[in-house]
Enzyme design. Structure first.
Site, PDB file in Angstrom:
ATOM      1  N   ASN A  55       0.868  -1.173   0.000  1.00  0.00           N
ATOM      2  CA  ASN A  55       0.000   0.000   0.000  1.00  0.00           C
ATOM      3  C   ASN A  55       0.908   1.227   0.000  1.00  0.00           C
ATOM      4  O   ASN A  55       1.538   1.534   1.014  1.00  0.00           O
ATOM      5  CB  ASN A  55      -0.891  -0.041   1.256  1.00  0.00           C
ATOM      6  CG  ASN A  55      -1.659   1.246   1.463  1.00  0.00           C
ATOM      7  OD1 ASN A  55      -1.757   2.081   0.561  1.00  0.00           O
ATOM      8  ND2 ASN A  55      -2.202   1.416   2.665  1.00  0.00           N
TER       9      ASN A  55
ATOM     10  N   LYS B  87       0.181   4.339  -0.229  1.00  0.00           N
ATOM     11  CA  LYS B  87      -0.390   5.556   0.367  1.00  0.00           C
ATOM     12  C   LYS B  87      -0.126   6.758  -0.556  1.00  0.00           C
ATOM     13  O   LYS B  87      -0.174   6.616  -1.760  1.00  0.00           O
ATOM     14  CB  LYS B  87       0.149   5.761   1.778  1.00  0.00           C
ATOM     15  CG  LYS B  87      -0.002   4.485   2.623  1.00  0.00           C
ATOM     16  CD  LYS B  87       0.242   4.669   4.071  1.00  0.00           C
ATOM     17  CE  LYS B  87       0.042   3.329   4.777  1.00  0.00           C
ATOM     18  NZ  LYS B  87       0.105   3.425   6.218  1.00  0.00           N
TER      19      LYS B  87
ATOM     20  N   HIS C  77      -9.428   1.434   5.002  1.00  0.00           N
ATOM     21  CA  HIS C  77      -8.134   1.529   5.691  1.00  0.00           C
ATOM     22  C   HIS C  77      -8.287   2.440   6.910  1.00  0.00           C
ATOM     23  O   HIS C  77      -9.060   3.410   6.875  1.00  0.00           O
ATOM     24  CB  HIS C  77      -7.085   2.093   4.730  1.00  0.00           C
ATOM     25  CG  HIS C  77      -5.707   2.032   5.295  1.00  0.00           C
ATOM     26  ND1 HIS C  77      -5.237   2.986   6.175  1.00  0.00           N
ATOM     27  CD2 HIS C  77      -4.716   1.124   5.150  1.00  0.00           C
ATOM     28  CE1 HIS C  77      -4.017   2.663   6.535  1.00  0.00           C
ATOM     29  NE2 HIS C  77      -3.663   1.537   5.927  1.00  0.00           N
TER      30      HIS C  77
ATOM     31  N   GLU D 165      -6.617   4.795   7.994  1.00  0.00           N
ATOM     32  CA  GLU D 165      -6.410   6.228   7.705  1.00  0.00           C
ATOM     33  C   GLU D 165      -7.660   6.833   7.078  1.00  0.00           C
ATOM     34  O   GLU D 165      -7.987   7.994   7.315  1.00  0.00           O
ATOM     35  CB  GLU D 165      -5.166   6.402   6.821  1.00  0.00           C
ATOM     36  CG  GLU D 165      -3.894   6.177   7.639  1.00  0.00           C
ATOM     37  CD  GLU D 165      -2.720   5.605   6.867  1.00  0.00           C
ATOM     38  OE1 GLU D 165      -2.735   5.612   5.625  1.00  0.00           O
ATOM     39  OE2 GLU D 165      -1.767   5.117   7.530  1.00  0.00           O
TER      40      GLU D 165
ATOM     41  N   GLU E 123      -5.438  -4.921  10.593  1.00  0.00           N
ATOM     42  CA  GLU E 123      -4.381  -3.928  10.787  1.00  0.00           C
ATOM     43  C   GLU E 123      -4.629  -3.187  12.094  1.00  0.00           C
ATOM     44  O   GLU E 123      -5.373  -2.197  12.114  1.00  0.00           O
ATOM     45  CB  GLU E 123      -4.377  -2.929   9.625  1.00  0.00           C
ATOM     46  CG  GLU E 123      -4.104  -3.567   8.280  1.00  0.00           C
ATOM     47  CD  GLU E 123      -3.499  -2.558   7.310  1.00  0.00           C
ATOM     48  OE1 GLU E 123      -2.383  -2.816   6.835  1.00  0.00           O
ATOM     49  OE2 GLU E 123      -4.115  -1.509   7.061  1.00  0.00           O
TER      50      GLU E 123
ATOM     51  N   GLY F 250       2.572   2.140  10.797  1.00  0.00           N
ATOM     52  CA  GLY F 250       3.546   3.218  10.660  1.00  0.00           C
ATOM     53  C   GLY F 250       4.269   3.560  11.953  1.00  0.00           C
ATOM     54  O   GLY F 250       4.916   4.595  12.047  1.00  0.00           O
TER      55      GLY F 250
ATOM     56  N   SER G 148       3.466  -2.297  10.345  1.00  0.00           N
ATOM     57  CA  SER G 148       4.905  -2.405  10.566  1.00  0.00           C
ATOM     58  C   SER G 148       5.499  -3.758  10.153  1.00  0.00           C
ATOM     59  O   SER G 148       6.380  -4.299  10.833  1.00  0.00           O
ATOM     60  CB  SER G 148       5.249  -2.077  12.026  1.00  0.00           C
ATOM     61  OG  SER G 148       4.898  -0.729  12.308  1.00  0.00           O
TER      62      SER G 148
ATOM     63  N   GLY H 260       5.068   1.263   4.637  1.00  0.00           N
ATOM     64  CA  GLY H 260       6.416   1.816   4.491  1.00  0.00           C
ATOM     65  C   GLY H 260       7.422   0.902   3.801  1.00  0.00           C
ATOM     66  O   GLY H 260       8.154   1.349   2.908  1.00  0.00           O
TER      67      GLY H 260
END
Ligand code: PGA
Length: 249
Positions: A9, A11, A95, A97, A165, A171, A211, A233
């Site tokens: 992903n 982002k 998600h 976010e 998640e 993150g 993570s 990430g």
């Protein structure tokens, strides 16, 4: 045996040019896999260019969000119809976010997952508890509600992927331990089996996200009920994403 799914992903990272360079290099470096699918989810502006390149490979492409109508006066939104047209197969829905920064409720996410499946595309439904919910021992209640409300009236389990998640792991560099994730995945499997009234074990992949890194992927993928990962990430660099794809169990 469920095939595993390793998803990146991206982002709000990478211009179209950077995205194209990335997937060209990914194709060269990733190796051949028959037991795992590989998916990248670039930002909207990169989808078309990336899709053209990936059409000559086995790597799949997904979007990070979608609107639940086909078209209309919805400034700034994108529909499934537009995404299918450029070869998008998966769509991440709900998600954390989107839930926490953009205020998406389970009811909105429910409309999205149904729209995605009705369009013949594959929703990846994200669920996860916040740290204060975990500390109050509410994890299972929160996840059960997210599953029940987000999947209300949803039928086509063959298209569905779920991503667990935990919000506190996204993150932050603080991943759930493989055992913590395995416990939750078993719980999720039992809830969806009750909801759909059938054994969905061979149909629905349950991914872990939060993570995931080259140094924890092997222990995560050793868990029996973890069918893959959704990586933020560490999916942005070809070498770390390739190491994750090439996990060893
Ligand atoms: P992270 O993000 O791997 O950077 O923690 C995961 C995600 O948000 O899907």
């Amino acid at each position: 045996m469920r095939k595993s799914l390793i998803a990146g992903n991206w982002k709000m990272y990478k211009t179209p040019g950077e995205s194209v360079e990335f997937v060209k290099s990914l194709i060269e470096n990733v190796g051949n896999h028959t037991d795992r699918d590989i998916l990248v989810c670039p930002p909207f502006t990169s989808l078309h260019a990336v899709s053209r390149i990936l059409s000559k490979s086995s790597i799949k492409i997904g979007a990070q969000n979608v609107h639940f109508e086909d078209e209309g006066a919805f400034t700034g939104e994108i529909s499934t119809k537009m995404l299918i047209d450029i070869g998008v197969e998966y769509i991440i829905c709900g998600h954390s976010e989107r839930r926490n920064i953009f205020g998406e409720s389970n009811q909105i996410i429910n409309k999205k997952v149904k729209k995605v499946a009705n369009a013949g595309m594959k929703p990846i439904l994200c669920i996860g508890e916040k740290i204060e919910e975990r500390e109050r021992r509410k994890t299972f209640d929160v996840l059960r509600t997210q599953l029940q409300e987000s999947l209300d009236g949803f039928k086509d389990t063959s298209l569905l992927t779920i991503a667990y998640e935990p919000v506190w792991a996204i993150g932050t560099g603080k991943n759930a331990t493989p055992e913590q994730a395995e416990e939750v995945h078993l719980f999720i499997r039992s809830v969806i089996e009750k909801m759909f009234n059938k054994n969905v074990s061979d149909e629905i992949q349950i991914l872990y996200g939060g993570s995931v890194k080259p140094d924890n992927i092997d222990s995560i993928m050793k868990m029996q009920n973890i069918d893959g990962v959704l990586v933020g990430g560490a999916s942005l660099k070809v070498d770390s994403f390739c190491r994750i794809i090439n996990y060893k169990i």
